[in-house]
Design an enzyme around this catalytic site. Sequence first.
Site, mmCIF file in Angstrom:
data_model
loop_
_atom_site.group_PDB
_atom_site.id
_atom_site.type_symbol
_atom_site.label_atom_id
_atom_site.label_comp_id
_atom_site.label_asym_id
_atom_site.label_seq_id
_atom_site.Cartn_x
_atom_site.Cartn_y
_atom_site.Cartn_z
ATOM 1 N N ASP A 93 0.723 -1.200 0.074
ATOM 2 C CA ASP A 93 0.041 0.023 0.110
ATOM 3 C C ASP A 93 0.849 1.207 0.114
ATOM 4 O O ASP A 93 0.485 2.177 0.365
ATOM 5 C CB ASP A 93 -0.799 0.025 1.420
ATOM 6 C CG ASP A 93 -0.164 -0.075 2.508
ATOM 7 O OD1 ASP A 93 0.991 -0.422 2.246
ATOM 8 O OD2 ASP A 93 -0.892 -0.006 3.586
ATOM 9 N N CYS A 96 5.337 -0.329 2.562
ATOM 10 C CA CYS A 96 5.753 -1.720 2.676
ATOM 11 C C CYS A 96 7.150 -1.844 3.222
ATOM 12 O O CYS A 96 7.472 -2.444 4.154
ATOM 13 C CB CYS A 96 5.680 -2.688 1.448
ATOM 14 S SG CYS A 96 6.767 -2.084 -0.092
ATOM 15 N N HIS A 202 8.492 -3.951 -4.337
ATOM 16 C CA HIS A 202 8.012 -4.334 -2.793
ATOM 17 C C HIS A 202 8.979 -4.934 -1.892
ATOM 18 O O HIS A 202 9.974 -5.443 -2.443
ATOM 19 C CB HIS A 202 6.794 -5.494 -3.268
ATOM 20 C CG HIS A 202 6.089 -5.763 -1.805
ATOM 21 N ND1 HIS A 202 5.137 -4.799 -1.381
ATOM 22 C CD2 HIS A 202 5.963 -6.668 -1.171
ATOM 23 C CE1 HIS A 202 4.367 -5.312 -0.245
ATOM 24 N NE2 HIS A 202 5.011 -6.531 -0.052
#
Length: 225
Positions: A93, A96, A202
Amino acid sequence: MRNGTESVGASSSSSLSSQQDTEDDRMIALVLSEEYANLDGAVARRLSNLAPVPHVPKINSYIPNMNDASLDHQRLLQRLNVYSLYEVKVSGDGNCQFRALSDQMYKSPEYHKHVRKEVVKQLKDCRSMYEGYVPMKYKRYYKNMAKVGEWGDHVTLQAAADKYAAKICLLTSFRDTCFIEIMPQHQAPKRELWLSFWSEVHYNSLYDIRDAPVPKKPRKKHWLF
């Protein structure tokens, strides 16, 4: 005048409540940090034969296209398998990096706002240590980084390493760089934090597979049977 007085009273009450919530979060985080402050050498032993690449702080720039990102992810998954490592997956979101750091320090990703606040304070208080890595107005950079959902970068990782006196180790998806080590600049590390890094996409929290946390079952609401 009465409505104005009520409005001021409500605002003051809301402000006090917010301050109390912030103080509660700080105290909880402090207790958890002390509880989990011991070095976790299990992942380090798995990767003991890898030569780490020195870290160069930089802001986010290149975002891989879908094809490159998919190949990178496969490469990362293969490395996790080779070294018997386990990812605790955190929400993608925009928080991370801070969620993954929170999980490593407090065994929960939910203290990401506290971690972000501490990292941004480090950036603000120690401007001379990081300004040279930021190709924009520095004040604008750290103000943007204070916003929930703003992606962390390699400058914030360096700031986190300095703030928490932590060696931050990244198992990456880079083709030519498997393992990056981020050391605090002016002190010896007191802990190790391990993250996986799907390059420019990520971060997740990383554990030796034997120490993988057991997922907690969500609590049932009292009205559910």
